[in-house]
Design an enzyme around this catalytic site. Structure first.
Site, PDB file in Angstrom:
ATOM      1  N   ALA A  22       0.840  -1.211   0.000  1.00 18.11           N
ATOM      2  CA  ALA A  22       0.000   0.000   0.000  1.00 18.11           C
ATOM      3  C   ALA A  22       0.873   1.259   0.000  1.00 18.11           C
ATOM      4  O   ALA A  22       0.579   2.223  -0.717  1.00 18.11           O
ATOM      5  CB  ALA A  22      -0.925  -0.018   1.217  1.00 18.11           C
ATOM      6  N   VAL A  24       3.947   1.573  -1.153  1.00 15.00           N
ATOM      7  CA  VAL A  24       4.617   1.707  -2.456  1.00 15.00           C
ATOM      8  C   VAL A  24       3.626   2.185  -3.520  1.00 15.00           C
ATOM      9  O   VAL A  24       3.877   3.149  -4.244  1.00 15.00           O
ATOM     10  CB  VAL A  24       5.254   0.359  -2.875  1.00 15.00           C
ATOM     11  CG1 VAL A  24       5.782   0.431  -4.299  1.00 15.00           C
ATOM     12  CG2 VAL A  24       6.374  -0.012  -1.907  1.00 15.00           C
ATOM     13  N   GLY A 102       5.948  -2.121  15.775  1.00 10.37           N
ATOM     14  CA  GLY A 102       5.280  -1.904  17.058  1.00 10.37           C
ATOM     15  C   GLY A 102       5.841  -0.697  17.797  1.00 10.37           C
ATOM     16  O   GLY A 102       6.578   0.116  17.227  1.00 10.37           O
ATOM     17  N   GLY A 104       8.162  -0.247  20.040  1.00  7.25           N
ATOM     18  CA  GLY A 104       9.617  -0.081  20.103  1.00  7.25           C
ATOM     19  C   GLY A 104      10.139   0.545  18.812  1.00  7.25           C
ATOM     20  O   GLY A 104      11.023   1.417  18.835  1.00  7.25           O
ATOM     21  N   ASP A 128       0.781  -8.521  18.931  1.00 10.36           N
ATOM     22  CA  ASP A 128       0.450  -8.254  20.336  1.00 10.36           C
ATOM     23  C   ASP A 128      -0.695  -7.248  20.480  1.00 10.36           C
ATOM     24  O   ASP A 128      -1.331  -7.180  21.528  1.00 10.36           O
ATOM     25  CB  ASP A 128       1.679  -7.715  21.080  1.00 10.36           C
ATOM     26  CG  ASP A 128       2.850  -8.675  21.028  1.00 10.36           C
ATOM     27  OD1 ASP A 128       2.612  -9.886  20.835  1.00 10.36           O
ATOM     28  OD2 ASP A 128       3.995  -8.225  21.177  1.00 10.36           O
ATOM     29  N   ARG A 155      -9.344 -28.780  21.265  1.00  8.58           N
ATOM     30  CA  ARG A 155     -10.609 -29.146  21.911  1.00  8.58           C
ATOM     31  C   ARG A 155     -11.066 -30.540  21.459  1.00  8.58           C
ATOM     32  O   ARG A 155     -11.600 -31.314  22.252  1.00  8.58           O
ATOM     33  CB  ARG A 155     -11.683 -28.093  21.615  1.00  8.58           C
ATOM     34  CG  ARG A 155     -12.928 -28.257  22.473  1.00  8.58           C
ATOM     35  CD  ARG A 155     -13.924 -27.144  22.224  1.00  8.58           C
ATOM     36  NE  ARG A 155     -13.602 -25.905  22.915  1.00  8.58           N
ATOM     37  CZ  ARG A 155     -13.728 -25.698  24.214  1.00  8.58           C
ATOM     38  NH1 ARG A 155     -14.128 -26.689  25.007  1.00  8.58           N
ATOM     39  NH2 ARG A 155     -13.427 -24.548  24.762  1.00  8.58           N
ATOM     40  N   GLU A 188     -12.468 -22.121  29.195  1.00  7.54           N
ATOM     41  CA  GLU A 188     -13.061 -22.116  30.531  1.00  7.54           C
ATOM     42  C   GLU A 188     -12.411 -21.043  31.401  1.00  7.54           C
ATOM     43  O   GLU A 188     -13.061 -20.418  32.233  1.00  7.54           O
ATOM     44  CB  GLU A 188     -12.897 -23.491  31.200  1.00  7.54           C
ATOM     45  CG  GLU A 188     -13.959 -24.507  30.812  1.00  7.54           C
ATOM     46  CD  GLU A 188     -13.937 -24.917  29.343  1.00  7.54           C
ATOM     47  OE1 GLU A 188     -12.847 -24.878  28.721  1.00  7.54           O
ATOM     48  OE2 GLU A 188     -15.007 -25.274  28.806  1.00  7.54           O
ATOM     49  N   HIS A 250       5.771 -19.589  17.803  1.00  7.54           N
ATOM     50  CA  HIS A 250       5.859 -18.698  16.645  1.00  7.54           C
ATOM     51  C   HIS A 250       4.899 -19.030  15.502  1.00  7.54           C
ATOM     52  O   HIS A 250       4.825 -18.255  14.550  1.00  7.54           O
ATOM     53  CB  HIS A 250       7.304 -18.645  16.140  1.00  7.54           C
ATOM     54  CG  HIS A 250       8.196 -17.851  17.047  1.00  7.54           C
ATOM     55  ND1 HIS A 250       8.686 -18.359  18.219  1.00  7.54           N
ATOM     56  CD2 HIS A 250       8.628 -16.573  16.977  1.00  7.54           C
ATOM     57  CE1 HIS A 250       9.421 -17.432  18.828  1.00  7.54           C
ATOM     58  NE2 HIS A 250       9.397 -16.335  18.091  1.00  7.54           N
ATOM     59  N   GLN A 252       2.042 -18.546  15.706  1.00  5.84           N
ATOM     60  CA  GLN A 252       1.097 -17.414  15.818  1.00  5.84           C
ATOM     61  C   GLN A 252       1.525 -16.209  14.989  1.00  5.84           C
ATOM     62  O   GLN A 252       0.754 -15.310  14.726  1.00  5.84           O
ATOM     63  CB  GLN A 252       0.992 -16.961  17.287  1.00  5.84           C
ATOM     64  CG  GLN A 252       0.403 -18.007  18.198  1.00  5.84           C
ATOM     65  CD  GLN A 252       0.691 -17.714  19.663  1.00  5.84           C
ATOM     66  OE1 GLN A 252      -0.072 -17.023  20.312  1.00  5.84           O
ATOM     67  NE2 GLN A 252       1.789 -18.231  20.190  1.00  5.84           N
TER      68      GLN A 252
HETATM   69  O1  F6P Z   1       6.046  -8.877  19.649  1.00  5.97           O
HETATM   70  C1  F6P Z   1       5.683 -10.023  18.971  1.00  5.97           C
HETATM   71  C2  F6P Z   1       6.137 -11.252  19.713  1.00  5.97           C
HETATM   72  O2  F6P Z   1       5.765 -12.380  18.948  1.00  5.97           O
HETATM   73  C3  F6P Z   1       5.642 -11.393  21.147  1.00  5.97           C
HETATM   74  O3  F6P Z   1       4.316 -11.845  21.233  1.00  5.97           O
HETATM   75  C4  F6P Z   1       6.639 -12.343  21.719  1.00  5.97           C
HETATM   76  O4  F6P Z   1       6.743 -12.209  23.124  1.00  5.97           O
HETATM   77  C5  F6P Z   1       7.919 -11.927  21.036  1.00  5.97           C
HETATM   78  O5  F6P Z   1       7.541 -11.255  19.837  1.00  5.97           O
HETATM   79  C6  F6P Z   1       8.824 -13.061  20.690  1.00  5.97           C
HETATM   80  O6  F6P Z   1       9.988 -12.516  20.144  1.00  5.97           O
HETATM   81  P1  F6P Z   1      11.091 -13.378  19.393  1.00  5.97           P
HETATM   82  O7  F6P Z   1      10.539 -13.775  18.063  1.00  5.97           O
HETATM   83  O8  F6P Z   1      12.250 -12.463  19.269  1.00  5.97           O
HETATM   84  O9  F6P Z   1      11.343 -14.575  20.243  1.00  5.97           O
END
Ligand code: F6P
Length: 320
Positions: A22, A24, A102, A104, A128, A155, A188, A250, A252
């Protein structure tokens, strides 16, 4: 405005590529050149910088991760490191910078703005979801859906074996992922750092469920609230139930971004370029109540974003 830079920084988040695309395309549409800075601020220090055109921003909207790569640069935290970055801002004639990342990353962007006068706009992207000034960060929705998918699968086996599962999810020191995925997955108990909890209460709830004939349970733990294996051990000891632990880790952070994240990234990326073109110097784009807004970048980096307490209470009521 003739030329801007774009970089991704901190942990990658699904939808970062859609945001790069977007930035670019919106810039090119208005005749502004874009330089892609690889590996975040580390790449700015090391001059790992190349032009990105329509072609290189193609075929990426659906991909997780970031084609620009990302890093957490320790050197950029030093004045000397930022001086090298400042030199490259001049060398590559950057008149503005879009920083996708993020809180930081935004602190780094602000330092660059203060010390070298570079106009910067932050585009919030972190699973996060912990950046103030926006209801949603790019990547959060995808991560919640990935966690939900895992909860659904766990589950199935929890039910079959009549087991209790403790599922640890990411979120650094916040519980946004745990709360949303826990509520959507019918957990739960949801343990998050923003709210006090007692193992006694968690176990009492498990026993109440058992008395009603419920033989399996899901407890979602945010990594910032407690360690999943420790909670699993204590729950096992207190309740005597067959308890297993799953750390999602990871997974996630990866995967194709959801439609929500792609649309959010597209809107935020375009608005960031609009702000740079109109002469804004240190703003963050975001979405509040469904509207695309922008706010002071400094405010976005100050203070902790509060969790939605109504949502937390609702999750507690519905999992009684
Ligand atoms: O900020 C994203 C995140 O995935 C956090 O949820 C997690 O605590 C952290 O980064 C993990 O960092 P790294 O990939 O450096 O282990």
């Amino acid at each position: 405005m003739r030329r801007i830079g774009v970089l991704t920084s901190s942990g990658d988040a699904p939808g970062m590529n859609a945001a790069i695309r977007a930035v670019v395309r919106k810039a090119v549409y208005h005749g502004v050149e874009v330089m892609g800075i690889r590996r975040g601020f580390a790449g700015l220090i090391e001059a790992d910088i190349q032009p990105v055109g329509l072609g290189s921003a193609g075929e990426i909207i659906h991909r997780g991760g970031t084609v620009l790569r990302t890093a957490r640069s320790e050197e950029f935290k030093t004045r000397e490191g930022r001086a090298k970055a400042g030199q490259n801002v001049e060398r590559f004639e950057l008149q503005g910078l879009a920083v996708i990342g993020g809180g930081g990353s935004f602190q780094g962007a602000l330092a660059l703005h203060r010390e070298y006068g570079l106009p910067v706009v932050g585009i919030p992207a972190t699973i996060d979801n912990d950046v103030s000034g926006t209801d949603y960060c790019i990547g959060f929705d995808t991560a919640v859906n990935s966690v939900l998918d895992a909860i659904n699968k766990i589950r199935d086996t929890a039910t079959s074996h009549e087991r209790t599962f403790v599922i640890e999810v990411m979120g650094r020191d916040t519980g946004f992922i745990a709360l949303s995925a826990g509520l959507a997955g019918g957990a739960e108990s949801i343990l998050i750092p923003e709210e006090p909890f007692s193992i006694q209460d968690v176990c009492d709830k498990l026993r109440r469920g058992q008395r009603r004939g419920k033989q399996h349970s899901i407890i979602v733990v945010a990594e910032g609230a407690a360690s999943g294996p420790e909670i699993g051990q204590v729950v096992k000891e207190h309740s005597g139930l067959d308890t297993k632990v799953a750390l999602l880790g990871h997974v996630q952070r990866g995967g194709a971004p959801t439609a929500f994240d792609r649309i959010l990234a597209s809107r935020l990326g375009a608005h960031a370029v609009q702000l740079l073109m109109s002469g804004s110097t240190s703003r963050m784009v975001g979405m509040v109540d469904g509207q695309i807004v922008d706010s002071d970048l400094e405010q976005a980096t100050a203070g902790k974003k509060p969790i939605d307490r109504d949502l937390y209470r609702l999750a507690a009521v519905l999992s009684i």
